[in-house]
Design a protein around this motif. Structure first.
Motif, PDB file in Angstrom:
ATOM      1  N   SER A 137       0.820  -1.212   0.000  1.00  0.00           N
ATOM      2  CA  SER A 137       0.000   0.000   0.000  1.00  0.00           C
ATOM      3  C   SER A 137       0.858   1.268   0.000  1.00  0.00           C
ATOM      4  CB  SER A 137      -0.899  -0.007   1.232  1.00  0.00           C
ATOM      5  OG  SER A 137      -1.621   1.198   1.314  1.00  0.00           O
ATOM      6  N   THR A 194       2.633   2.461  -2.427  1.00  0.00           N
ATOM      7  CA  THR A 194       3.781   2.442  -3.343  1.00  0.00           C
ATOM      8  C   THR A 194       3.353   2.132  -4.780  1.00  0.00           C
ATOM      9  OG1 THR A 194       4.264   0.088  -3.066  1.00  0.00           O
ATOM     10  CG2 THR A 194       5.269   1.602  -1.485  1.00  0.00           C
ATOM     11  N   LYS A 200      -3.463   2.498  -2.071  1.00  0.00           N
ATOM     12  CA  LYS A 200      -3.015   3.433  -1.045  1.00  0.00           C
ATOM     13  C   LYS A 200      -4.085   3.593   0.043  1.00  0.00           C
ATOM     14  CE  LYS A 200      -1.240   8.069  -0.795  1.00  0.00           C
ATOM     15  NZ  LYS A 200      -0.565   7.605   0.418  1.00  0.00           N
ATOM     16  N   MET A 215       9.463  12.951   1.356  1.00  0.00           N
ATOM     17  CA  MET A 215      10.148  11.710   0.954  1.00  0.00           C
ATOM     18  C   MET A 215      11.614  12.015   0.742  1.00  0.00           C
ATOM     19  SD  MET A 215       8.549   8.778  -1.200  1.00  0.00           S
ATOM     20  CE  MET A 215       7.881   9.246  -2.746  1.00  0.00           C
ATOM     21  N   ASN A 250      -6.554  -0.620   1.400  1.00  0.00           N
ATOM     22  CA  ASN A 250      -5.917  -0.329   2.677  1.00  0.00           C
ATOM     23  C   ASN A 250      -6.731   0.777   3.349  1.00  0.00           C
ATOM     24  OD1 ASN A 250      -3.829   1.465   4.266  1.00  0.00           O
ATOM     25  ND2 ASN A 250      -2.835  -0.516   4.054  1.00  0.00           N
ATOM     26  N   ILE A 303       5.689  -6.151   7.155  1.00  0.00           N
ATOM     27  CA  ILE A 303       5.670  -5.112   8.154  1.00  0.00           C
ATOM     28  C   ILE A 303       5.404  -3.752   7.501  1.00  0.00           C
ATOM     29  CG2 ILE A 303       7.244  -6.255   9.760  1.00  0.00           C
ATOM     30  CD1 ILE A 303       9.500  -4.440   8.800  1.00  0.00           C
ATOM     31  N   ASN A 304       4.932  -2.823   8.300  1.00  0.00           N
ATOM     32  CA  ASN A 304       4.871  -1.437   7.881  1.00  0.00           C
ATOM     33  C   ASN A 304       6.260  -0.830   8.095  1.00  0.00           C
ATOM     34  OD1 ASN A 304       3.869   1.234   7.286  1.00  0.00           O
ATOM     35  ND2 ASN A 304       1.855   0.466   7.879  1.00  0.00           N
ATOM     36  N   THR A 305       6.397   0.461   7.873  1.00  0.00           N
ATOM     37  CA  THR A 305       7.721   1.102   7.964  1.00  0.00           C
ATOM     38  C   THR A 305       8.200   1.211   9.416  1.00  0.00           C
ATOM     39  OG1 THR A 305       6.627   3.240   8.025  1.00  0.00           O
ATOM     40  CG2 THR A 305       7.371   2.456   5.879  1.00  0.00           C
ATOM     41  N   SER A 356      11.683   2.443   4.740  1.00  0.00           N
ATOM     42  CA  SER A 356      11.297   1.265   3.951  1.00  0.00           C
ATOM     43  C   SER A 356      12.436   0.910   3.019  1.00  0.00           C
ATOM     44  CB  SER A 356      10.044   1.584   3.137  1.00  0.00           C
ATOM     45  OG  SER A 356      10.316   2.634   2.225  1.00  0.00           O
ATOM     46  N   GLY A 357      12.312  -0.223   2.324  1.00  0.00           N
ATOM     47  CA  GLY A 357      13.338  -0.615   1.361  1.00  0.00           C
ATOM     48  C   GLY A 357      14.283  -1.674   1.913  1.00  0.00           C
ATOM     49  N   ILE A 414      15.271  -2.600   5.640  1.00  0.00           N
ATOM     50  CA  ILE A 414      14.392  -3.216   6.646  1.00  0.00           C
ATOM     51  C   ILE A 414      14.117  -4.694   6.361  1.00  0.00           C
ATOM     52  CG2 ILE A 414      13.309  -0.958   7.056  1.00  0.00           C
ATOM     53  CD1 ILE A 414      10.697  -2.105   5.823  1.00  0.00           C
ATOM     54  N   GLY A 452       8.590  -5.874   3.040  1.00  0.00           N
ATOM     55  CA  GLY A 452       9.675  -5.094   3.629  1.00  0.00           C
ATOM     56  C   GLY A 452      10.945  -5.357   2.855  1.00  0.00           C
ATOM     57  N   ILE A 479      11.578  -6.013  -0.353  1.00  0.00           N
ATOM     58  CA  ILE A 479      11.688  -6.966  -1.479  1.00  0.00           C
ATOM     59  C   ILE A 479      12.198  -6.216  -2.713  1.00  0.00           C
ATOM     60  CG2 ILE A 479      10.395  -8.424  -3.103  1.00  0.00           C
ATOM     61  CD1 ILE A 479       8.535  -9.181  -0.805  1.00  0.00           C
ATOM     62  N   GLY A 510       7.065  -3.148  -2.292  1.00  0.00           N
ATOM     63  CA  GLY A 510       6.782  -1.748  -1.967  1.00  0.00           C
ATOM     64  C   GLY A 510       7.722  -0.778  -2.643  1.00  0.00           C
ATOM     65  N   THR A 511       8.700  -0.308  -1.874  1.00  0.00           N
ATOM     66  CA  THR A 511       9.630   0.725  -2.341  1.00  0.00           C
ATOM     67  C   THR A 511      10.254   0.396  -3.703  1.00  0.00           C
ATOM     68  OG1 THR A 511      10.062   1.340  -0.066  1.00  0.00           O
ATOM     69  CG2 THR A 511      11.736   1.980  -1.652  1.00  0.00           C
ATOM     70  N   PHE A 562       9.222   2.013  -6.983  1.00  0.00           N
ATOM     71  CA  PHE A 562       9.701   3.346  -7.379  1.00  0.00           C
ATOM     72  C   PHE A 562      10.986   3.257  -8.208  1.00  0.00           C
ATOM     73  CE2 PHE A 562       7.636   4.524  -3.150  1.00  0.00           C
ATOM     74  CZ  PHE A 562       6.468   4.972  -3.739  1.00  0.00           C
TER      75      PHE A 562
HETATM   76  C1  LIG Z   1       5.693   6.286   0.010  1.00  0.00           C
HETATM   77  C2  LIG Z   1       5.073   5.229   0.884  1.00  0.00           C
HETATM   78  C3  LIG Z   1       3.724   5.300   1.215  1.00  0.00           C
HETATM   79  C4  LIG Z   1       3.137   4.326   2.017  1.00  0.00           C
HETATM   80  N1  LIG Z   1       1.806   4.411   2.319  1.00  0.00           N
HETATM   81  C5  LIG Z   1       1.208   3.436   3.068  1.00  0.00           C
HETATM   82  C6  LIG Z   1      -0.195   3.460   3.322  1.00  0.00           C
HETATM   83  O1  LIG Z   1      -0.931   4.339   2.851  1.00  0.00           O
HETATM   84  N2  LIG Z   1      -0.715   2.471   4.122  1.00  0.00           N
HETATM   85  C7  LIG Z   1       0.069   1.457   4.630  1.00  0.00           C
HETATM   86  O2  LIG Z   1      -0.447   0.582   5.329  1.00  0.00           O
HETATM   87  N3  LIG Z   1       1.392   1.391   4.363  1.00  0.00           N
HETATM   88  C8  LIG Z   1       1.979   2.351   3.610  1.00  0.00           C
HETATM   89  N4  LIG Z   1       3.327   2.272   3.326  1.00  0.00           N
HETATM   90  C9  LIG Z   1       4.114   1.138   3.832  1.00  0.00           C
HETATM   91  C10 LIG Z   1       4.299   0.059   2.758  1.00  0.00           C
HETATM   92  O3  LIG Z   1       3.056  -0.452   2.337  1.00  0.00           O
HETATM   93  C11 LIG Z   1       5.188  -1.111   3.261  1.00  0.00           C
HETATM   94  O4  LIG Z   1       4.586  -1.693   4.399  1.00  0.00           O
HETATM   95  C12 LIG Z   1       6.587  -0.672   3.636  1.00  0.00           C
HETATM   96  O5  LIG Z   1       7.060   0.343   2.763  1.00  0.00           O
HETATM   97  C13 LIG Z   1       7.589  -1.837   3.641  1.00  0.00           C
HETATM   98  O6  LIG Z   1       7.740  -2.411   2.367  1.00  0.00           O
HETATM   99  P1  LIG Z   1       8.929  -1.982   1.331  1.00  0.00           P
HETATM  100  O7  LIG Z   1      10.204  -1.973   2.131  1.00  0.00           O
HETATM  101  O8  LIG Z   1       8.912  -3.007   0.246  1.00  0.00           O
HETATM  102  O9  LIG Z   1       8.595  -0.605   0.855  1.00  0.00           O
HETATM  103  C14 LIG Z   1       3.925   3.245   2.520  1.00  0.00           C
HETATM  104  C15 LIG Z   1       5.291   3.178   2.165  1.00  0.00           C
HETATM  105  C16 LIG Z   1       5.870   4.131   1.357  1.00  0.00           C
HETATM  106  C17 LIG Z   1       7.325   4.003   0.994  1.00  0.00           C
END
Ligand SMILES: Cc1cc2nc3c(=O)[nH]c(=O)nc-3n(C[C@H](O)[C@H](O)[C@H](O)COP(=O)(O)O)c2cc1C
Length: 309
Positions: free
Chosen positions: A27, A29, A51, A66, A105, A197-199, A222-223, A226, A249, A251, A271-272, A275
């Protein structure tokens, strides 16, 4: 849409959400899907997680919100979104045209808002499941308390459960001492699956101005940085619950996704990496299939939770 037949069964079922493969997007991303549709074949994804959506429209935080940091990204978007009605009117007509499960989400600033937003989203045609963000570290009121407090987490998950018949997936906060306790709470309160996980909270400083880089001062990390934290938490959660887990987290490729599956995740979310390389999700699907072939497995289900310790 033509999907090539394969000898390997990549399909997974998140207690009611049937995915053609175990790969979805994290969510926030991947926008609301539409933003990526020109470069990613949405129907090759296992599901789309959009999102975060709240009951009313929300502006999010001031910019800058960001910044790239070693090993990842710090964000403090602050959950900007058009609200339930805006989301349903603007984005669902497009998403409904695609043969891919849509997971919304959802977040709120109070238990009532979570429940109301979830109830309203459940009535929107084409929504296949709700991922409940109890873990956002960016909003000063509401959100932060839910994912890190056992009582609040139970209360909000229970309220959302009562408000929807859709598959419900609480998204856990990593900012806790023992993730297995929160995974267990989610299962007890009727979750169909969990995601994590979330951030993680972080901060960057401009040393010339001696000011924080983000207007919000702190943000969520994130990225790739983690990834090992996330793998460990998915492994711990998998030992605590029987419901399916979506692991995420950091990937970046099939290998980093497969680690989550071996740790016990039924599905994974990219996620990240969306981008930096929007093709990551589809590369992960192909890479998982190649891995299963190489290891003589006929389905991805065979790989879930096969960690040998
Ligand atoms: C720019 C950005 C916006 C995000 N917005 C949300 C969101 O709206 N709701 C949510 O549950 N997580 C949100 N996240 C968290 C991601 O869904 C994810 O849990 C987290 O980034 C870890 O995964 P990644 O390392 O692959 O990015 C956001 C992350 C990023 C980088």
């Amino acid at each position: 849409m033509n999907h090539e037949p394969s000898a390997i069964d990549l399909s997974v079922d998140l207690n009611g959400i049937e995915m053609r493969n175990p790969v979805t997007v994290a969510s926030g991303t991947f926008g609301y899907g539409q933003e990526y549709a020109d470069i990613v074949d949405l129907e090759k994804l296992g599901a789309i997680v959009v999102k975060g959506v709240s009951l009313e429209p929300w502006d999010g935080n001031q910019t800058p919100r960001m910044v790239e940091v070693p090993g990842g990204l710090l964000n403090a978007i602050g959950l900007q979104n058009p609200g339930v009605d805006g989301f349903a009117e603007t984005y669902m007509p497009f998403l409904r045209k695609h043969d891919v499960p849509v997971i919304v989400n959802v977040w709120g600033k109070s238990v009532d808002e979570y429940a109301e937003a979830s109830a309203r989203l459940s009535d929107v045609e084409g929504v296949d499941g709700l991922e409940v963000n109890i873990s956002c570290p960016n909003i000063k009121e509401g959100g932060i308390a839910f994912g890190t407090d056992e009582k609040m987490a139970a209360e909000v998950i229970s309220a959302v459960r009562k408000s929807t018949k859709l598959p419900m997936i609480p998204k856990l906060s990593p900012n806790v001492t023992d993730i297995s306790i929160f995974a267990h709470i989610a299962e007890e309160e009727g979750a169909d699956a969990i995601s994590l996980i979330n951030t993680l909270p972080g901060m960057a400083i401009d040393i010339e101005t001696r000011k924080p880089v983000l207007a919000n001062v702190v943000g969520g990390l994130s990225g790739p940085a983690i990834h090992p934290v996330a793998v460990k938490m998915v492994w711990q959660a998998a030992q605590a619950v029987k419901i399916p887990i979506i692991g995420m987290g950091g990937i970046t490729d099939a290998a980093t996704a497969i680690e989550f599956i071996i740790a016990g995740a039924t599905a994974v979310a990219v996620g990240t990496a969306n981008f930096t390389d929007p093709a990551t999700c589809l590369n992960v699907v192909v890479g998982i299939e190649e891995y299963l072939l190489r290891h003589g497995m006929k389905s991805v289900a065979e790989l879930v939770g096969t960690l040998e310790v």
